[in-house]
Design a protein around this motif. Structure first.
Motif, PDB file in Angstrom:
ATOM      1  N   ALA A 572      40.934  38.920  40.550  1.00  0.00           N
ATOM      2  CA  ALA A 572      40.335  40.085  40.253  1.00  0.00           C
ATOM      3  C   ALA A 572      40.317  40.958  40.778  1.00  0.00           C
ATOM      4  CB  ALA A 572      39.157  39.628  40.793  1.00  0.00           C
ATOM      5  N   GLU A 573      40.689  41.864  41.971  1.00  0.00           N
ATOM      6  CA  GLU A 573      41.246  42.584  42.448  1.00  0.00           C
ATOM      7  C   GLU A 573      42.125  43.596  41.833  1.00  0.00           C
ATOM      8  OE1 GLU A 573      42.319  42.029  46.585  1.00  0.00           O
ATOM      9  OE2 GLU A 573      39.721  42.340  46.779  1.00  0.00           O
ATOM     10  N   ASN A 574      43.314  43.365  40.809  1.00  0.00           N
ATOM     11  CA  ASN A 574      44.330  43.842  40.315  1.00  0.00           C
ATOM     12  C   ASN A 574      43.467  43.718  39.183  1.00  0.00           C
ATOM     13  OD1 ASN A 574      46.252  43.974  42.639  1.00  0.00           O
ATOM     14  ND2 ASN A 574      47.047  41.885  42.099  1.00  0.00           N
ATOM     15  N   PHE A 575      42.484  43.039  38.866  1.00  0.00           N
ATOM     16  CA  PHE A 575      42.266  43.338  36.962  1.00  0.00           C
ATOM     17  C   PHE A 575      41.166  45.175  37.193  1.00  0.00           C
ATOM     18  CE2 PHE A 575      38.277  42.590  34.701  1.00  0.00           C
ATOM     19  CZ  PHE A 575      39.385  42.968  33.196  1.00  0.00           C
ATOM     20  N   ILE A 576      40.122  45.083  38.302  1.00  0.00           N
ATOM     21  CA  ILE A 576      39.671  45.780  38.920  1.00  0.00           C
ATOM     22  C   ILE A 576      40.367  47.217  38.953  1.00  0.00           C
ATOM     23  CG2 ILE A 576      37.673  46.714  40.199  1.00  0.00           C
ATOM     24  CD1 ILE A 576      36.593  44.006  41.186  1.00  0.00           C
ATOM     25  N   SER A 577      40.974  47.307  39.361  1.00  0.00           N
ATOM     26  CA  SER A 577      42.323  48.496  39.875  1.00  0.00           C
ATOM     27  C   SER A 577      42.808  48.830  38.450  1.00  0.00           C
ATOM     28  CB  SER A 577      43.492  48.041  41.114  1.00  0.00           C
ATOM     29  OG  SER A 577      44.399  48.851  41.168  1.00  0.00           O
ATOM     30  N   ASP A 578      43.290  48.509  37.622  1.00  0.00           N
ATOM     31  CA  ASP A 578      44.033  48.041  36.246  1.00  0.00           C
ATOM     32  C   ASP A 578      42.986  48.872  35.327  1.00  0.00           C
ATOM     33  OD1 ASP A 578      46.253  46.733  37.187  1.00  0.00           O
ATOM     34  OD2 ASP A 578      46.414  45.216  35.776  1.00  0.00           O
ATOM     35  N   VAL A 579      41.805  48.465  35.803  1.00  0.00           N
ATOM     36  CA  VAL A 579      40.747  48.940  34.557  1.00  0.00           C
ATOM     37  C   VAL A 579      40.354  50.069  35.123  1.00  0.00           C
ATOM     38  CG1 VAL A 579      37.966  48.615  33.994  1.00  0.00           C
ATOM     39  CG2 VAL A 579      39.916  46.951  34.090  1.00  0.00           C
ATOM     40  N   ILE A 580      40.045  50.923  36.267  1.00  0.00           N
ATOM     41  CA  ILE A 580      39.369  51.699  37.194  1.00  0.00           C
ATOM     42  C   ILE A 580      41.213  53.065  36.743  1.00  0.00           C
ATOM     43  CG2 ILE A 580      39.197  52.886  39.059  1.00  0.00           C
ATOM     44  CD1 ILE A 580      37.156  50.742  40.084  1.00  0.00           C
ATOM     45  N   GLN A 581      42.100  52.543  37.104  1.00  0.00           N
ATOM     46  CA  GLN A 581      43.124  53.417  37.020  1.00  0.00           C
ATOM     47  C   GLN A 581      43.284  53.598  35.746  1.00  0.00           C
ATOM     48  OE1 GLN A 581      46.242  52.247  39.848  1.00  0.00           O
ATOM     49  NE2 GLN A 581      44.169  52.087  41.604  1.00  0.00           N
ATOM     50  N   ASN A 582      43.301  52.968  34.317  1.00  0.00           N
ATOM     51  CA  ASN A 582      43.925  52.922  33.121  1.00  0.00           C
ATOM     52  C   ASN A 582      45.200  52.777  33.168  1.00  0.00           C
ATOM     53  OD1 ASN A 582      41.096  53.945  31.421  1.00  0.00           O
ATOM     54  ND2 ASN A 582      41.691  55.879  32.543  1.00  0.00           N
ATOM     55  N   ASP A 583      45.554  51.664  33.980  1.00  0.00           N
ATOM     56  CA  ASP A 583      46.879  50.828  34.456  1.00  0.00           C
ATOM     57  C   ASP A 583      46.714  49.934  32.701  1.00  0.00           C
ATOM     58  OD1 ASP A 583      49.155  48.689  35.132  1.00  0.00           O
ATOM     59  OD2 ASP A 583      48.711  50.315  36.675  1.00  0.00           O
ATOM     60  N   PRO A 584      48.286  50.471  32.096  1.00  0.00           N
ATOM     61  CA  PRO A 584      49.413  49.721  30.679  1.00  0.00           C
ATOM     62  C   PRO A 584      49.309  48.102  31.319  1.00  0.00           C
ATOM     63  CG  PRO A 584      50.519  50.531  31.937  1.00  0.00           C
ATOM     64  CD  PRO A 584      49.363  51.416  33.033  1.00  0.00           C
ATOM     65  N   ASN A 585      49.337  47.907  32.099  1.00  0.00           N
ATOM     66  CA  ASN A 585      48.683  46.064  32.478  1.00  0.00           C
ATOM     67  C   ASN A 585      47.438  45.099  31.594  1.00  0.00           C
ATOM     68  OD1 ASN A 585      51.359  45.404  33.552  1.00  0.00           O
ATOM     69  ND2 ASN A 585      50.220  46.249  35.551  1.00  0.00           N
ATOM     70  N   THR A 586      46.176  46.558  31.747  1.00  0.00           N
ATOM     71  CA  THR A 586      45.516  46.284  30.874  1.00  0.00           C
ATOM     72  C   THR A 586      45.179  46.459  30.354  1.00  0.00           C
ATOM     73  OG1 THR A 586      44.671  45.335  32.848  1.00  0.00           O
ATOM     74  CG2 THR A 586      42.967  45.235  31.420  1.00  0.00           C
ATOM     75  N   SER A 587      44.436  46.465  29.062  1.00  0.00           N
ATOM     76  CA  SER A 587      44.571  46.996  27.468  1.00  0.00           C
ATOM     77  C   SER A 587      43.076  46.379  26.748  1.00  0.00           C
ATOM     78  CB  SER A 587      45.538  47.434  26.728  1.00  0.00           C
ATOM     79  OG  SER A 587      46.033  46.214  26.396  1.00  0.00           O
ATOM     80  N   GLY A 588      41.561  47.354  25.879  1.00  0.00           N
ATOM     81  CA  GLY A 588      41.439  46.417  25.355  1.00  0.00           C
ATOM     82  C   GLY A 588      39.922  46.750  25.993  1.00  0.00           C
ATOM     83  N   VAL A 589      39.937  47.312  26.807  1.00  0.00           N
ATOM     84  CA  VAL A 589      38.769  47.267  27.626  1.00  0.00           C
ATOM     85  C   VAL A 589      37.716  47.852  27.329  1.00  0.00           C
ATOM     86  CG1 VAL A 589      37.243  47.533  30.198  1.00  0.00           C
ATOM     87  CG2 VAL A 589      40.045  46.924  29.547  1.00  0.00           C
ATOM     88  N   SER A 590      36.414  47.446  26.076  1.00  0.00           N
ATOM     89  CA  SER A 590      35.268  48.890  26.219  1.00  0.00           C
ATOM     90  C   SER A 590      34.404  50.244  27.036  1.00  0.00           C
ATOM     91  CB  SER A 590      35.015  47.452  24.973  1.00  0.00           C
ATOM     92  OG  SER A 590      33.808  47.576  25.732  1.00  0.00           O
TER      93      SER A 590
END
Length: 854
Positions: A572-590
Motif C-alpha cells: 500500500a505504501e509503495n503504491f501511494i508513493s508511485d502515484v504521488i511521484q508519477n513512478d512508471p511502476n504504476t500507470s493508468g491512474v485517473s
C-alpha cells in the motif's frame, strides 16, 4: 385499503375513551378532577407561569396531553392487602396448594411484596387533583398577596369553579388590578450615628428607587443589602431584625412614601433591656490553633509563632510555615470586622484540602475598655497526612465494546510545610473491541489496554518569580499545579505513548467566575505501531484496492498479495508513493483517483506522525449555577490555545535548519504550531414541575501556521456521539458532506447546537426530546477535498440535524441516560434528498451515557 384510515381512527378513539375513563377512576361521584386553571387579568387571559405558581392546586402533569402519572397511580389497588386476601381465600384449596409449594413465611412474603408494589406505584404516580373549595379560597388569597406585593394594593380577586362532563372541572380566577402604586419619596429614621454615616455613604446603591412600581421583593433585597453593608463595615452586632420599613399611601394618589427605619441595638443586662447605639468593631488579635481537636481542648500550647501580627499556636510541634497559614486567613489584626473576611477564610481553608472545615469564633477583648475590640480565634483541625484512594469503573464507547478501568492514588498533604499537596496516581484499563485491527489479538476478549501514571504538586498560591497579589489577590483562591504524566496505549491498532508536563495556574475572581492558565502545556505523542495503519483504517485501504482493481491501473505485481489486494504495509505504501511521484511502476491512474490517493496519503501521514505540542492556553468560565440541584442557570466558557511559538522563535534565533519540507524539528519531531479557540454556552430554564428546557451552542476553530499545515489528531474536533449529535456515532459525522467515509473523522472547525426539553415521567424516571445540529469541516489546512472544507457561508447547508428522545434514571449521585437519535437532515446525501430519508428505527443510533450531555 380505503377502510384502514377509518379503522385506525376508531382504534385511537377507543383508546382515548378508555384513557379518559381511567383518569377519573379514583374520583368520587361528588368530586371533580381539576383539568385546568385559567387566570384572567382585567378580562384578558394570561399565561405567566410566575402568577400561575401562586395557585395551590395544579392539574395533574400531562405528557402529550395525557396525565401519564395519574394513569400510573390508578394502576394500584385501593386496598391491596384486602385484595390479596380475597384472592387467597377465593378458592378453598388455594392456600393449601401454595403452602405445599412454598412455606407459610414465603406466602406472607408474597403478600408483603404485592402490598409493597402497590405502595410503590402510588408513590411513583400522581394522585388525582380534586378541586377543593378551601384550597381555591387560599389560592385567591395568595393571588391577592402576589398582586399586593407587586404594587397593586387595590386589586380584587374572584373565582369560579366550572363543572365539566365525566367528573371533571375547571377553575377560573378573575383579577381586577386597578392602578399600581409607585415609590415616591424615600426617607430614613436611623437611631445610630455610625449606622447613619455608613448608610449615607452607600445610599447610591439602594435597591429602592423613586419612580418605579412598588415591589415587596425590592424592600426585602434592600434589607439584605443593608445588613451585609453594615456587617462588612465593622458593625459586628448588627442583624436584619433592626431594619424595618414604613409605606405611607394615605392621600398620596397611588404614590408610596417609604421610610427606612433602623433601630439601635437592643441590649439586655439582668432584668433591664435598653437600646444603645451601634459601634464599629476592630480586630485586635487573631489567634490560630493549627492542630485543634476535641481531645486537645484542655491541653497546654507547646509551640507558637508570631507572623505579621498573627498568633499561631500548636499543641504539638508546629507543622506549618506561618505564611502558609496566614495566606489563607482574611481576618487581619488592626482592621475592622467584616463578615466577608470570615466567609473567605472558611472557603480558602477548605480549598487547601489540608484542614477540615474550620471553626471561627469572635469575642470581646477583655483588655479594651471601649468594648469595640474583638479577638478572632480560628480553630483548625488537620486532615490525615496521607490519604489513599482507589477507583474502578466499567465503560462503553463506539470504539470499545466493553472496558474495565482501575486506578489508585496517594495524597501527601503539607509536603513542604507550606500547605502544598503532592499526589501520585496510577491508572490502567483493559477493554474489548470488535474494531481491533488485523494482526492484533482478536481471539482474546480483552484486546485493548492502557496504563499510565501521574505525579502532581499543588501550591496554594501563584508560583511566580514576582508578586502577583495586586492582580490576583488571595481572596481569588489561587493555586499552582505542576504535573507530569506518562501513558502507554495498546488500542485498536496504532498504539501510542504519551508524555506530558503542565504548569497550571487557576483562580476564581468571583463566585461565578473561574480562570485557568496553562503557562506550559507540553505533550509528546509517539505512535508505536504505524505499520498497522491500513489494518486500522480499512476504508482507506479498501479505496486503494478499488483503484488497483479498477481495470485501467497497472502496478508492480510485488505490491499485490495472493488475493489480489495490496500487501500491508509495504504494498500500500509503495503504491501511494508511485502515484504521488508519477513512478512508471504504476500507470493508468485517473485524475480523480490520483486526488483520492493524495488525500489518503495526507491523512495517513498526519495520523501516523509523532506530535510535539509545546503550548499555552487560557480558559475563562462564567457559571451562575448555585448548586447541584439548580436547574435554572447559564454557563459560558471561552478557551484560547497557542502552540509552537516559543519553539519557532528559539529555532529562528539559534539558526536551526529546516528539513526538506521547510519545517523545524526538535529531537527528530516536527513540532506543532497553531492557534485554537473554543466558545461554549449552556443555558437551562426551569419551567417548574421538573420541566426543564436546555440549550447549548459550541464553536471551535484551530488554525495551523508556521511549522505546521495541519492540527494534531488529539487537538482536532470530532462530531457525533452521546454528548454531541446523537443521530451519529462519535467520529462518524463529517467532515462537511463527505459522509464519514473514514473510521475516525476529524477536522479543525466545528459548529454544534443542541436543544433539549426534559420532563419527569414518574419517580426517578425522566425523559427528554432533543434536537442536535452541527458538523465539522476542514479550513485553512492541508485538506483540499471540497466536500470536507469550509470556504463560504454556503457550506452551512452541510450542517447535520439529528432529533430523538431518551430516558434518564436519576440515582441522585449520577444519572443513567439512554437516548435514541434519528437522522433528520443528512448532509452526506445529495441536495434535495437530505430530509427524513433515514428517519426510522432501523437507522437509529442508540446512545448510553452517564449524566446529562449538557
Amino acid at each position: 385499503m380505503k377502510r384502514y384510515p377509518a379503522k385506525i381512527s376508531l382504534l385511537f378513539l377507543t383508546l382515548a375513551f378508555f384513557i379518559s375513563c381511567d383518569a377519573v377512576k379514583r374520583v368520587k361521584n361528588d368530586e371533580l378532577l381539576l383539568t385546568e386553571n385559567t387566570i384572567f387579568l382585567n378580562g384578558e387571559k394570561i399565561k405567566e407561569s410566575r402568577i400561575y405558581n401562586q395557585v395551590y392546586q395544579e392539574p395533574n402533569a400531562k405528557l402529550l396531553g395525557s396525565p401519564i402519572k395519574l394513569h400510573f397511580y390508578n394502576l394500584a389497588k385501593k386496598n391491596p392487602d384486602s385484595v390479596f386476601q380475597n384472592w387467597l381465600q377465593k378458592k378453598p384449596n388455594r392456600i393449601k396448594r401454595l403452602e405445599n409449594i412454598y412455606s407459610q413465611k414465603q406466602v406472607n412474603n408474597i403478600e408483603e411484596s404485592y402490598v409493597g408494589l402497590n405502595n410503590w406505584i402510588k408513590k411513583t404516580g400522581e394522585a388525582p387533583v380534586i378541586i377543593e373549595e378551601e384550597l381555591t379560597k387560599k389560592s385567591k388569597n395568595r393571588l391577592q398577596a402576589w398582586y399586593f406585593n407587586n404594587g397593586w394594593f387595590d386589586a380584587e380577586i374572584d373565582y369560579e369553579i366550572k363543572p365539566q362532563e365525566n367528573k371533571r372541572g375547571e377553575i377560573d380566577y378573575f383579577v381586577t388590578s386597578y392602578e399600581p402604586y409607585i415609590v415616591d419619596s424615600i426617607n430614613q429614621r436611623i437611631g445610630s450615628v455610625v449606622i447613619d454615616s455608613i448608610y449615607n455613604a452607600y445610599s447610591a446603591s439602594s435597591l429602592i428607587t423613586s419612580g418605579v412600581q412598588y415591589k415587596t421583593l425590592d424592600f426585602n433585597a434592600e434589607r439584605d443589602r443593608l445588613s451585609r453593608l453594615f456587617r462588612n463595615n465593622g458593625v459586628y452586632y448588627f442583624d436584619q431584625e433592626y431594619i424595618s420599613f414604613e409605606a405611607d399611601t394615605v392621600g398620596t394618589k397611588h404614590k408610596v412614601n417609604a421610610t427606612v427605619i433602623i433601630n439601635n441595638r437592643q441590649v439586655t443586662q439582668g432584668d433591664t433591656t435598653a437600646r444603645v447605639p451601634f459601634k464599629i468593631h476592630t480586630i485586635s488579635k487573631v489567634n490560630v490553633f493549627t492542630d485543634y481537636t476535641f481531645n486537645n481542648r484542655y491541653k497546654p500550647v507547646t509551640d507558637s509563632a508570631n507572623y505579621k501580627g498573627y498568633n499561631i499556636y500548636s499543641f504539638d510541634e508546629l507543622e506549618y510555615k506561618p505564611r502558609a497559614i496566614t495566606d489563607a486567613i482574611f481576618i487581619k489584626p488592626g482592621e475592622i470586622f467584616k463578615d466577608t473576611d470570615r466567609t473567605r477564610t472558611y472557603n480558602r481553608m477548605s480549598s487547601l484540602r489540608v484542614f477540615k472545615y474550620p471553626n471561627i469564633e469572635y469575642s470581646l477583648d477583655p483588655t479594651d475598655t471601649t468594648n469595640t475590640d474583638l479577638i478572632a480565634n480560628i480553630f483548625l483541625s488537620p486532615q490525615p497526612k496521607y490519604s489513599l484512594g482507589f477507583d474502578f469503573d466499567i465503560s462503553q464507547s463506539n470504539i470499545q465494546d466493553f472496558g474495565v478501568g482501575f486506578g489508585g492514588s496517594l495524597l501527601i498533604r503539607n509536603v513542604f510545610k507550606g500547605a502544598e499537596n503532592f499526589e501520585i496516581s496510577a491508572r490502567g484499563s483493559v477493554g474489548s473491541s470488535s474494531d481491533a485491527a488485523r494482526g492484533s489479538s482478536q481471539d482474546q476478549f480483552f484486546n485493548i489496554s492502557e496504563i499510565g501514571a501521574d505525579i502532581k504538586l499543588i501550591f496554594p498560591r501563584i508560583f511566580m518569580p514576582f508578586n502577583t497579589e495586586k492582580f490576583i489577590p488571595k481572596y481569588m483562591s489561587p493555586f499552582t499545579t505542576l504535573s507530569l504524566g506518562i501513558s502507554t496505549q495498546n488500542n485498536i491498532g496504532l498504539d501510542k505513548r504519551n508524555l506530558n508536563g503542565i504548569l497550571n495556574y487557576k483562580w476564581n475572581p468571583s463566585k461565578i467566575l473561574s480562570h485557568k492558565l496553562d503557562l506550559l502545556n507540553i505533550q509528546y505523542v509517539r505512535n508505536l505501531n504505524t505499520d498497522n495503519y491500513f489494518n486500522v483504517y480499512q476504508n482507506s485501504y479498501n479505496n486503494l484496492n478499488e483503484i488497483v482493481q479498477s481495470g485501467d491501473v497497472v502496478t508492480n505485481p510485488s505490491y499485490i498479495n495472493e488475493n489480489g489486494r495490496l500487501i500491508i504495509p509495504t504494498g500500500a505504501e509503495n503504491f501511494i508513493s508511485d502515484v504521488i511521484q508519477n513512478d512508471p511502476n504504476t500507470s493508468g491512474v485517473s485524475t480523480d483517483q490520483r486526488q483520492l490517493v493524495n488525500n489518503i496519503s495526507e491523512r495517513k501521514n498526519r495520523l501516523t506522525e509523532n506530535n510535539l505540542i509545546f503550548g499555552s492556553n487560557f480558559t475563562y468560565v462564567s457559571n451562575n449555577k448555585e448548586n447541584l440541584y439548580d436547574d435554572d442557570f447559564s454557563r459560558f466558557r471561552f478557551k484560547i490555545e497557542t502552540a509552537g511559538n516559543f519553539l519557532a522563535a528559539f529555532s529562528s534565533l539559534t539558526g536551526a535548519k529546516k528539513d526538506d519540507q521547510g519545517r523545524y524539528d526538535v529531537l527528530g519531531v516536527n513540532y506543532s504550531q497553531y492557534v485554537k479557540t473554543e466558545i461554549d454556552y449552556i443555558k437551562h430554564w426551569d419551567w417548574g414541575n421538573k420541566n426543564i428546557f436546555a440549550i447549548r451552542a459550541f464553536s471551535g476553530i484551530a488554525i495551523p501556521y508556521g511549522n505546521a499545515n495541519s492540527i494534531p489528531f488529539i487537538r482536532s474536533f470530532f462530531a457525533g456521539g452521546p454528548n454531541d449529535n446523537r443521530a451519529w456515532q462519535a467520529y462518524d459525522l463529517g467532515p462537511g458532506s463527505t459522509g464519514g467515509k473514514n473510521e475516525f473523522n476529524e477536522a479543525n472547525l466545528k459548529l454544534a447546537f443542541n436543544a433539549e426539553y426534559r420532563y419527569n415521567l414518574f419517580g426517578a424516571l425522566n425523559s427528554a426530546f432533543f434536537i442536535d445540529v452541527g458538523n465539522i469541516w476542514n479550513v485553512l489546512d492541508i485538506v483540499e477535498d471540497p466536500a470536507a472544507t469550509f470556504t463560504s457561508l454556503s457550506d452551512l447547508k452541510d450542517i447535520a440535524i439529528g432529533s430523538g428522545a431518551g430516558l434518564r434514571y436519576d440515582f441522585n449521585f449520577f444519572v443513567l441516560r439512554f437516548d435514541v437519535g434519528l437522522k433528520t437532515y443528512d448532509p452526506s446525501r445529495a441536495l434535495g434528498a437530505r430530509w427524513f430519508k433515514d428517519y426510522n428505527l432501523s437507522h437509529a443510533v442508540y446512545n448510553v451515557g452517564i449524566n446529562y450531555p449538557f
